[in-house]
Design a protein around this motif. Structure first.
Motif, PDB file in Angstrom:
ATOM      1  N   SER A 140      -7.394  -1.388   0.096  1.00 28.28           N
ATOM      2  CA  SER A 140      -6.547  -0.332   0.659  1.00 28.28           C
ATOM      3  C   SER A 140      -6.390  -0.521   2.167  1.00 28.28           C
ATOM      4  O   SER A 140      -7.057  -1.359   2.780  1.00 28.28           O
ATOM      5  CB  SER A 140      -7.154   1.035   0.348  1.00 28.28           C
ATOM      6  OG  SER A 140      -8.482   1.100   0.849  1.00 28.28           O
ATOM      7  N   VAL A 141      -5.484   0.282   2.736  1.00 27.68           N
ATOM      8  CA  VAL A 141      -5.248   0.277   4.185  1.00 27.68           C
ATOM      9  C   VAL A 141      -5.133   1.724   4.642  1.00 27.68           C
ATOM     10  O   VAL A 141      -4.567   2.559   3.934  1.00 27.68           O
ATOM     11  CB  VAL A 141      -3.943  -0.480   4.544  1.00 27.68           C
ATOM     12  CG1 VAL A 141      -3.657  -0.387   6.048  1.00 27.68           C
ATOM     13  CG2 VAL A 141      -4.019  -1.935   4.133  1.00 27.68           C
ATOM     14  N   ASN A 142      -5.643   2.023   5.813  1.00 28.40           N
ATOM     15  CA  ASN A 142      -5.510   3.365   6.378  1.00 28.40           C
ATOM     16  C   ASN A 142      -4.288   3.406   7.299  1.00 28.40           C
ATOM     17  O   ASN A 142      -4.162   2.580   8.212  1.00 28.40           O
ATOM     18  CB  ASN A 142      -6.752   3.747   7.192  1.00 28.40           C
ATOM     19  CG  ASN A 142      -8.007   3.758   6.332  1.00 28.40           C
ATOM     20  OD1 ASN A 142      -7.932   3.716   5.104  1.00 28.40           O
ATOM     21  ND2 ASN A 142      -9.154   3.797   6.973  1.00 28.40           N
ATOM     22  N   SER A 169      -7.481  -2.570   7.134  1.00 26.21           N
ATOM     23  CA  SER A 169      -7.021  -1.780   8.287  1.00 26.21           C
ATOM     24  C   SER A 169      -7.430  -2.364   9.627  1.00 26.21           C
ATOM     25  O   SER A 169      -6.981  -1.886  10.659  1.00 26.21           O
ATOM     26  CB  SER A 169      -7.602  -0.359   8.227  1.00 26.21           C
ATOM     27  OG  SER A 169      -7.316   0.262   7.010  1.00 26.21           O
ATOM     28  N   ASN A 182       0.850  -1.189   0.000  1.00 26.30           N
ATOM     29  CA  ASN A 182       0.000   0.000   0.000  1.00 26.30           C
ATOM     30  C   ASN A 182       0.888   1.242   0.000  1.00 26.30           C
ATOM     31  O   ASN A 182       1.783   1.369   0.838  1.00 26.30           O
ATOM     32  CB  ASN A 182      -0.907  -0.015   1.233  1.00 26.30           C
ATOM     33  CG  ASN A 182      -1.781  -1.256   1.258  1.00 26.30           C
ATOM     34  OD1 ASN A 182      -2.669  -1.419   0.430  1.00 26.30           O
ATOM     35  ND2 ASN A 182      -1.499  -2.160   2.178  1.00 26.30           N
ATOM     36  N   CYS A 190     -14.309  -6.345   4.372  1.00 33.88           N
ATOM     37  CA  CYS A 190     -13.291  -6.190   5.415  1.00 33.88           C
ATOM     38  C   CYS A 190     -12.372  -7.400   5.345  1.00 33.88           C
ATOM     39  O   CYS A 190     -12.836  -8.540   5.432  1.00 33.88           O
ATOM     40  CB  CYS A 190     -13.945  -6.114   6.789  1.00 33.88           C
ATOM     41  SG  CYS A 190     -12.714  -6.143   8.119  1.00 33.88           S
ATOM     42  N   TRP A 228      -9.843   5.427  11.557  1.00 34.46           N
ATOM     43  CA  TRP A 228     -11.235   5.165  11.191  1.00 34.46           C
ATOM     44  C   TRP A 228     -12.087   6.264  11.767  1.00 34.46           C
ATOM     45  O   TRP A 228     -11.638   7.015  12.658  1.00 34.46           O
ATOM     46  CB  TRP A 228     -11.688   3.795  11.725  1.00 34.46           C
ATOM     47  CG  TRP A 228     -12.890   3.210  11.023  1.00 34.46           C
ATOM     48  CD1 TRP A 228     -14.176   3.204  11.478  1.00 34.46           C
ATOM     49  CD2 TRP A 228     -12.898   2.545   9.755  1.00 34.46           C
ATOM     50  NE1 TRP A 228     -14.991   2.566  10.558  1.00 34.46           N
ATOM     51  CE2 TRP A 228     -14.234   2.161   9.503  1.00 34.46           C
ATOM     52  CE3 TRP A 228     -11.918   2.240   8.805  1.00 34.46           C
ATOM     53  CZ2 TRP A 228     -14.610   1.478   8.338  1.00 34.46           C
ATOM     54  CZ3 TRP A 228     -12.290   1.567   7.652  1.00 34.46           C
ATOM     55  CH2 TRP A 228     -13.624   1.188   7.425  1.00 34.46           C
ATOM     56  N   MET A 260     -15.462   4.555   0.489  1.00 37.91           N
ATOM     57  CA  MET A 260     -14.496   3.830  -0.346  1.00 37.91           C
ATOM     58  C   MET A 260     -15.210   2.989  -1.402  1.00 37.91           C
ATOM     59  O   MET A 260     -14.779   2.947  -2.560  1.00 37.91           O
ATOM     60  CB  MET A 260     -13.589   2.958   0.537  1.00 37.91           C
ATOM     61  CG  MET A 260     -12.651   3.810   1.399  1.00 37.91           C
ATOM     62  SD  MET A 260     -11.733   2.823   2.607  1.00 37.91           S
ATOM     63  CE  MET A 260     -11.040   4.169   3.602  1.00 37.91           C
ATOM     64  N   ASP A 269     -10.912  -3.297   2.556  1.00 37.76           N
ATOM     65  CA  ASP A 269     -10.029  -2.576   3.474  1.00 37.76           C
ATOM     66  C   ASP A 269      -9.324  -3.590   4.371  1.00 37.76           C
ATOM     67  O   ASP A 269      -9.946  -4.537   4.835  1.00 37.76           O
ATOM     68  CB  ASP A 269     -10.860  -1.612   4.324  1.00 37.76           C
ATOM     69  CG  ASP A 269     -10.058  -1.030   5.473  1.00 37.76           C
ATOM     70  OD1 ASP A 269      -9.282  -0.093   5.227  1.00 37.76           O
ATOM     71  OD2 ASP A 269     -10.187  -1.530   6.609  1.00 37.76           O
TER      72      ASP A 269
END
Ligand SMILES: [Zn+2]
Length: 589
Positions: A362-364, A389, A297, A431, A369, A379, A387
């Motif tokens: 994706s990843v935060n 995350s 990422n 998720c 959050w 998203m 995601d």
């Protein structure tokens, strides 16, 4: 034909949502998806549909009093169970005699829908005792939502209720009654509510963990309980064990490996942290040299610039690896704070412009959050598919490396569901929970004990387990590279057939699995015939509960040796199927 169904009441859902409350039972759809059990929804208010459905069904789920009034059909369900059906109820009313129980009392939610009401412990019962591995035997499992307690009269106890302070009680959490040729299983709580709250946690609307940031660690609802226990997966496989005697086939969580049954799936991810030191390419080259997939990422800085060059990006893709977006809601944001839909849109657009493709999973950065389902909706609206995350580890420490994190209860992917305002609809957004975060080393030292523990856990539950390694650590830490080499060596030495993926490919597998089905065509003492429809190009594995020895299996026109595995104490026939439609015959004696 589809042999499983869940009863639902559309008017009860409308009433819940109109009050601004979640229709928690809607998450039954997600439980069935994780189980890989194709099922139809049956409206209890449609008597004709219900009567027709009963004749072809082997499995029925019913929800609690908040999910609808199922009592008018108790009598016909009783006949249906006696004739061989498997009925599973989540604190349903009006059925107690059918389940071999007497009503005792209701315990309301103590402090809202996201607060633990009780704990449960699996009983020493053939369907329950082999679900958790020895190392986790007896670990209490959190229960959410109201309890509807019963006294067992003609039923067996599969799990006991305990108070949140770990005090034993005489109330069962789960009972099972054999009736005629069928069985009726009663949960004293709504499993859908419990699994939803475990998986997605509470809304991130405050800095509950006091680490100074709004992050997914603020969403964890399991309080001081251990964070390395897959609570929701234990519930999932308790359901699978109860379903075993119904004889209905399911789609395995793990796809086949080169056409043969695989034992577990490991998917790799890692965040580049916006570095311009070449660590991304070095890490990708290392993973490639070991024949492993990888997913990186890529993060923009506060000004919206990515450090990774187009040439480096091309190099990573040419290695057969995945590149996606690392959202940065840390730099340039005040804390603790949320972030907005515009922030998500801006960074996604920057990524697409810079690298010429959309992010898939994706990843935060720092697992940031805000709210409950909102970032998932933002998203999904941009075409992002998932995601990664949701690390199941509390904070502080801010960066909890070398830990197994399952505080969200599951290693398996799960779809987001909208809130009450959105009618609790399933979103096309997945998720992919974290599981092993920088596991196997700490600083310069390796820690293979923790690594082996993570791998043993993943193998026991046939997990899709996330092993997360930042490129910088792969590039700079010899100990990190040694951990990854030990991971491969240990799996090989253990004889475990492992499917390796990156996060994007895991989405492709789970998305295809959710669109795949397996149906029971006919079942007699001598032969069971199934129809599998597989949407994944590498095929899927069907698992069929085994009631008697199978001596021959035909996939289409091809005969194969029967592959039998014991999962959680019960025997299953595992059938690797190619993509497309396959007719399967399993013949006994
Ligand atoms: Zn990061």
């Amino acid at each position: 034909m589809i042999a499983a169904a869940y009863l639902y009441d559309p008017e009860a859902q409308q009433a819940s949502n109109a009050r601004g409350e979640n229709y928690w039972y809607a998450y039954i759809g997600e439980i069935l998806c994780q189980l890989g059990l194709p099922a139809v929804a049956v409206n209890v208010r449609d008597e004709k549909h219900l009567a027709d459905a009963l004749s072809s069904l082997r499995v029925i789920f019913a929800g609690d009093a908040r999910a609808g009034d199922f009592s008018p059909i108790a009598e016909s369900l009783s006949d249906w169970v006696a004739a061989g059906g498997t009925l599973i109820a989540f604190a349903s009313e009006g059925f107690d005699e059918l389940f071999g129980n007497a009503f005792h009392s209701v315990t309301p939610e103590p402090d809202g829908s996201f607060a633990m009401t009780a704990l449960m412990r699996l009983a020493d019962h053939a369907l329950a005792r082999a679900i958790a591995p020895q190392s986790l035997a007896g670990e209490p499992i959190p229960v959410f939502g109201p309890l509807r307690k019963v006294v067992p009269q003609a039923s067996e106890v599969l799990a006991h209720l305990m108070s949140v302070r770990l005090a034993e009680t005489s109330s069962p959490a789960v009972t099972l009654r054999h009736l005629g040729r069928g069985q009726a299983c009663y949960f004293a709580f709504d499993v859908a509510h419990t699994m939803w709250v475990l998986h997605k946690g509470r809304p991130v609307d405050g800095d509950y963990d006091l680490d100074g940031y709004l992050r997914l660690s603020d969403a964890i609802v399991t309080g001081p309980l251990r964070q390395d226990v897959p609570y929701a997966d234990i519930l999932l496989f308790l359901l699978q064990n109860v379903l075993h005697s119904a004889g209905t086939p399911m789609v395995h969580q793990v796809p086949p490996l080169a056409g043969e049954v695989a034992d577990l799936l490991i998917f790799f991810g890692g965040d580049d942290e916006g570095l311009s030191d070449g660590s991304q390419v070095a890490a990708s080259d290392f993973m490639r040299s070991r024949g492993l997939p990888y997913h990186i990422n890529i993060m923009p800085d506060a000004d919206g610039h990515f450090a990774l060059t187009p040439a480096e990006h091309h190099h990573i893709l040419a290695n057969g690896h995945e590149a996606s977006l690392h959202f940065n809601f840390i730099d340039g944001f005040s804390h603790p704070s949320g972030f907005t839909q515009q922030d998500v849109e801006r960074q996604c657009k920057l990524f697409c412009q810079t690298f010429g493709h959309s992010p898939v999973v994706s990843v935060n950065h720092w697992c940031r959050w805000t709210g409950w389902v909102e970032p998932a909706k933002w998203m999904a609206a941009l075409g992002i598919k998932g995601d990664n995350s949701r690390l199941g580890l509390s904070s502080p420490p801010l960066n909890p490396v070398n830990h197994i994190g399952l505080a969200f209860g599951s290693a398996f992917p799960h779809y987001y569901y909208d809130d009450a305002d959105g009618g609790n609809q399933r979103l096309d957004f997945l998720c992919e929970p974290g599981m092993a975060y920088e596991v196997g080393y700490l600083g310069d030292a390796t820690d293979f004990d923790t690594l082996h523990r993570a791998l043993d856990l993943a193998a026991h539950f046939h997990m899709t387990a996330n092993f997360f390694y930042h490129p910088i650590y792969i590039a700079r830490q010899e100990s990190c590279r040694q951990a990854i080499e030990e991971l491969v060596r240990y799996l090989r030495e253990s004889g475990l057939r492992t499917v390796f993926m990156g996060c994007d490919e895991l989405w492709a597998w789970w998305d295809a699995r959710a669109r795949s089905t397996v149906e029971l065509l006919t079942a007699s003492r001598s032969e069971t015939r199934l129809l599998a429809r597989c949407a994944y190009p590498e095929g899927m594995t069907v698992k069929l509960p085994l009631a008697r020895e199978v001596v021959q299996v035909r996939l289409g026109q091809v005969s194969i040796a029967p592959a039998v595995q014991n999962h959680f104490g019960l025997p299953w026939l595992l059938l690797p199927c190619p993509p497309g439609e396959t007719e399967i015959a399993a013949c006994s004696g």
